[in-house]
Design an enzyme around this catalytic site. Structure first.
Site, PDB file in Angstrom:
ATOM      1  N   GLU A 156       5.100   2.958  -6.593  1.00  0.00           N
ATOM      2  CA  GLU A 156       4.202   2.798  -7.022  1.00  0.00           C
ATOM      3  C   GLU A 156       4.068   4.599  -7.742  1.00  0.00           C
ATOM      4  O   GLU A 156       3.280   4.943  -8.340  1.00  0.00           O
ATOM      5  CB  GLU A 156       2.909   2.790  -6.681  1.00  0.00           C
ATOM      6  N   GLY A 183       0.920  -1.491   0.055  1.00  0.00           N
ATOM      7  CA  GLY A 183      -0.295  -0.050  -0.334  1.00  0.00           C
ATOM      8  C   GLY A 183       0.943   1.691  -0.274  1.00  0.00           C
ATOM      9  O   GLY A 183       1.924   1.598   0.577  1.00  0.00           O
ATOM     10  N   ASN A 184       0.407   2.695  -0.586  1.00  0.00           N
ATOM     11  CA  ASN A 184       0.880   3.635  -0.118  1.00  0.00           C
ATOM     12  C   ASN A 184      -0.042   4.057  -0.420  1.00  0.00           C
ATOM     13  O   ASN A 184      -1.221   4.670  -0.993  1.00  0.00           O
ATOM     14  CB  ASN A 184       2.055   3.576  -1.282  1.00  0.00           C
TER      15      ASN A 184
HETATM   16 ZN   LIG Z   1       0.021  -2.357  -4.157  1.00  0.00          ZN
END
Ligand SMILES: [Zn+2]
Length: 217
Positions: free
Chosen positions: A81, A33-34
């Protein structure tokens, strides 16, 4: 209006709070996650670092980059990302926060071809239509391009097939609420399917229109 929109210190605090909350709720794993955010209209964003434990993220784990990915502040590497995040800010001037999480139930239902449906008022008001983006490898320009295409029409959230979800908002609370609502609606859908509903009843069209009017959508 949240004061956080006009103060970079508050934005950084909010990113940390959102990341801790997502970890606590099981919507991101230790390294997954980010989250990113910017002041309205800014071409510089704050984003979480790559490869740090999300359960104990702190302000030293945030990096400021421009929309080309150049590091402006901070000592760590930005999330892998980052191309997807900056692409969203480029195509959506109305967006000031991007949350990417790994919602297990939402992602699982999408693998069965089931995107969120208008089964609750929140699904109608908060989520609206949530497209499923075909698989592209995480961190690639291909993924960033695909996300840009799907989000530019005004969607508030996308499901990344075989991967997770992306939600956008005017501020971090809005993007956070969308990610959490996505999982809540997906859990409700899963419960209905497990309990034997073949085609769970949807909110009638007439009431959807009413909800949209009520909430000014
Ligand atoms: Zn991811």
């Amino acid at each position: 209006m949240a004061t956080s929109l006009f103060d970079e210190g508050e934005i950084k605090k909010e990113i940390i709070r959102v990341m801790h909350e997502l970890y606590r709720r099981g919507l991101v794993s230790a390294l997954g996650g980010n989250v990113s955010a910017r002041m309205p209209g800014s071409e510089e964003i704050w984003i979480t670092a790559s490869g740090v434990f999300k359960g104990e993220l702190n302000e030293d784990d945030l990096i400021k980059i421009d929309l080309e990915g150049n590091v402006l502040e901070g000592f760590m590497r930005p999330s892998v990302e980052w191309p997807m995040h900056v692409k969203i800010y480029k195509v959506r001037p109305d967006v000031n926060a991007v949350v990417h999480a790994h919602n297990p139930v939402t992602t699982g239902l999408a693998l069965a071809g089931i995107a969120p449906k208008p089964i609750t008022v929140e699904a109608v008001v908060t989520l609206r239509k949530v497209p499923i983006v075909p698989f592209n490898f995480p961190g690639t320009d291909e993924l960033a391009e695909a996300v840009g295409e799907y989000i530019q029409g005004g969607a508030r959230a996308l499901i990344l097939q075989n991967h997770g979800v992306v939600a956008v908002g005017y501020n971090l609370v809005e993007a956070e609420a969308i990610v959490e609502t996505l999982e809540e609606v997906s859990m409700t859908m899963m419960a209905a399917l497990i309990a034997g509903a073949k085609e769970p009843p949807l909110i009638p069209e007439r009431d959807m229109e009413l909800a949209k009017k009520l909430y000014g959508i």
